[in-house]
Motif scaffolding. Structure first.
Motif, PDB file in Angstrom:
ATOM      1  N   ASP A 173      49.964 -67.594 -86.356  1.00  0.00           N
ATOM      2  CA  ASP A 173      51.638 -67.126 -86.255  1.00  0.00           C
ATOM      3  C   ASP A 173      51.620 -65.810 -85.560  1.00  0.00           C
ATOM      4  N   TYR A 174      51.416 -65.750 -84.229  1.00  0.00           N
ATOM      5  CA  TYR A 174      51.696 -64.714 -83.473  1.00  0.00           C
ATOM      6  C   TYR A 174      52.960 -63.782 -83.555  1.00  0.00           C
ATOM      7  N   ALA A 175      53.899 -64.325 -83.755  1.00  0.00           N
ATOM      8  CA  ALA A 175      55.229 -63.894 -84.103  1.00  0.00           C
ATOM      9  C   ALA A 175      55.195 -63.082 -85.125  1.00  0.00           C
ATOM     10  N   GLY A 176      54.655 -63.445 -86.413  1.00  0.00           N
ATOM     11  CA  GLY A 176      54.603 -62.519 -87.594  1.00  0.00           C
ATOM     12  C   GLY A 176      53.534 -61.564 -87.373  1.00  0.00           C
ATOM     13  N   LEU A 177      52.468 -61.752 -86.616  1.00  0.00           N
ATOM     14  CA  LEU A 177      51.584 -60.593 -86.450  1.00  0.00           C
ATOM     15  C   LEU A 177      52.040 -59.634 -85.771  1.00  0.00           C
TER      16      LEU A 177
END
Length: 529
Positions: free
Chosen positions: A336-340
């Protein structure tokens, strides 16, 4: 508590140097099972020369031993060395028959073990160790052309212990490295053509012989002075370096991943290395080092600094705790790149507020550039992070180094020019360099970091290396599906891939970072010995 023996003392002190053997093209290819037959044949022929040197050295050492018990013990090791030598010759033939039996393909077996074309000529690396060992065993260390100083008289009775000090590290290195690569093998998999050879040196029998040598070294050195123990330590390290050099310089004909800077698969790409400094290269944060030395004589200023620092840490922790909201992640959660990135944007806000409070406090007013330079010279680097490499790079006039950092624009006022104070700004600096002015070659990027502020750059790079990952970094990785995997097993796995896929791509899977525990692993992987 029993006193630590010289063997374990020396191995623990110099063990890190074994990394350069393990990360060598020879061992990475051997562990992968893709080592070409010619390279393997060449190595096992040199192995016989090593064992011959051991046997000769044991014979010379036994002749110099004063006590009969010591003579018998060394004589037993000499017999074991000869047995090992005979066993190795037989072992290669047995392995040939095992492979034939397993694969029912005699031609492939002969090619795999290189039995027909074995070359017995001693290599330069083998000769260097042999000459070193035999000079010691003959009691002529003072005449040796090696960087060793023996301060005390080299009595004949000391020959045995000095000889064991030069043999023990080589046997321990064999046992250790082969054990490490055997741990990567799949036990039910019978297709690894070097599996039985690996098991031979990773066996209990070889470990027992290694420990027998170490035990005798400990016994003979028990009554030696600290100065004499230091001399054994010098001999131990030199022997280990020569053995590591032997493996690191073993010629391998095939395409390999290591060392990365010289890898054949690099092709037309330009190797570009990005590295964080604070807590990656340095032991302490540079701003903390500056404060400790600058405010040491002013308790009020130190109290103010400590308060601002604590406030900053608590704010960052609050933003990182954001990831705890809701249900905990399930094992195997998707990347989950967006969340990170969103979480690290919150961290960036905390960094900006901390810098603003620092400026407004006036603590940096009057701080001189000379003071900053002085503190910088006192900063202690992480073990293995070569200070000469970093300092020469920073002082170089060549256009080979770009330094992106926060600067004090007006030292007397304490105003900070902020360019890379946050994870987002670090990422932008990375992108500016990577996708800046077009060059004739594409970049193959390596990024090295250790904490959450480095996360986005690490993930953006072709190869992201995490050294001694912090607890909060591991936590974020778990929460957002970033996989932290050890570097060496990955190299072995990828070495198999480039044999079958010439279009090898480091970035084939997103959300993966490689872990190492020391700078030696990074240096061995990128530059080799």
């Amino acid at each position: 508590m029993a006193k630590e023996g010289i063997s374990i003392r020396c191995w623990n002190k110099f063990k890190v140097e074994s990394v350069f053997a393990r990360f060598s093209p020879f061992f990475v290819s051997l562990a992968a099972g893709t080592l070409d037959a010619e390279s393997f044949s060449r190595c096992i022929s040199q192995d016989a020369h090593f064992l011959n040197s051991f046997a000769q050295a044991f014979e010379l050492a036994a002749d110099c031993a004063k006590e009969n018990d010591t003579k018998r013990a060394i004589g037993g090791l000499r017999i074991s060395a000869f047995q090992k030598l005979e066993m190795n010759a037989m072992f290669v033939r047995l392995c040939l028959f095992w492979v034939i039996f397993d694969l029912m393909n005699e031609r492939r077996a002969k090619q795999a073990w290189g039995v027909e074309d074995s070359n017995d000529r001693i290599s330069d690396a083998t000769a260097k160790y042999r000459d070193f060992l035999l000079v010691i065993a003959s009691g002529k260390v003072e005449d040796a052309q090696f960087p060793i100083k023996i301060a005390t008289p080299f009595k004949k009775t000391k020959v045995a212990v000095y000889t064991l000090g030069a043999i023990a590290p080589c046997m321990r290195l064999y046992a250790y490295v082969y054990h490490e690569i055997r741990a990567l093998q799949d036990p039910p998999d019978a297709s690894h053509i070097y599996k039985k050879w690996i098991n031979n040196y990773a066996s209990r029998d070889f470990l027992a012989l290694t420990m027998e040598t170490e035990d005798l070294l400990d016994k003979l050195s028990a009554r030696m002075t600290e100065q004499e123990l230091d001399e054994i330590e010098n001999l131990y390290r030199q022997a280990l370096k020569l053995q590591v050099e032997f493996f690191a310089t073993q010629p391998v004909s095939q395409q390999t991943l290591v060392p990365l800077s010289r890898a054949q698969e690099l092709g037309n790409q330009k190797l570009t290395i990005f590295c964080d400094f604070d807590l990656t290269c340095s032991v302490t944060n540079s701003s903390t080092a500056l404060a400790d030395m600058t405010f040491s004589n002013s308790q009020p200023m130190k109290n103010t600094w400590d308060h601002l620092r604590t406030q900053h840490v608590e704010e960052v922790k609050k933003f990182l705790d954001y990831v705890n909201f809701g249900a905990p992640p399930l094992p195997g959660k998707e990347y989950d790149y967006a969340g990170l990135r969103h979480t690290l944007e919150l961290v960036s806000e905390a960094e900006e507020k901390a810098s603003e409070r620092m400026e407004n406090s006036g603590l940096l007013q009057g701080l001189t550039l000379e003071r900053v330079k002085f503190v910088g010279k006192q900063i202690v680097l992480q073990d293995g992070c070569r200070s000469e490499l970093i300092r020469s790079a920073f002082s170089s006039d060549l256009d080979v180094l770009n330094v992106h950092s926060n600067e004090l624009t007006y030292v007397t006022t304490g105003e900070i020019f902020k360019t890379v104070q946050s994870p987002m700004e670090k990422l932008q600096s990375f992108i500016d360099v990577r996708w800046g002015p077009k060059s004739e070659r594409e970049h193959l990027t390596v990024c090295i970091g250790s904490d959450v502020g480095d996360f986005l750059c690490l993930l953006e790079a072709d190869i992201g290396i995490v050294i001694n990952a912090s607890a909060r970094m591991r936590k974020l990785a778990f929460q957002f599906g970033v996989k932290l995997i050890p570097l060496f097993p990955t190299l072995v796995k990828k070495q198999k891939e480039i044999v079958t896929d010439s279009s090898f791509n480091w970035k084939s899977v997103l959300g993966i970072l490689f872990m190492v525990s020391s700078w030696a692993e990074i240096e061995a992987f990128i530059f080799g010995l």
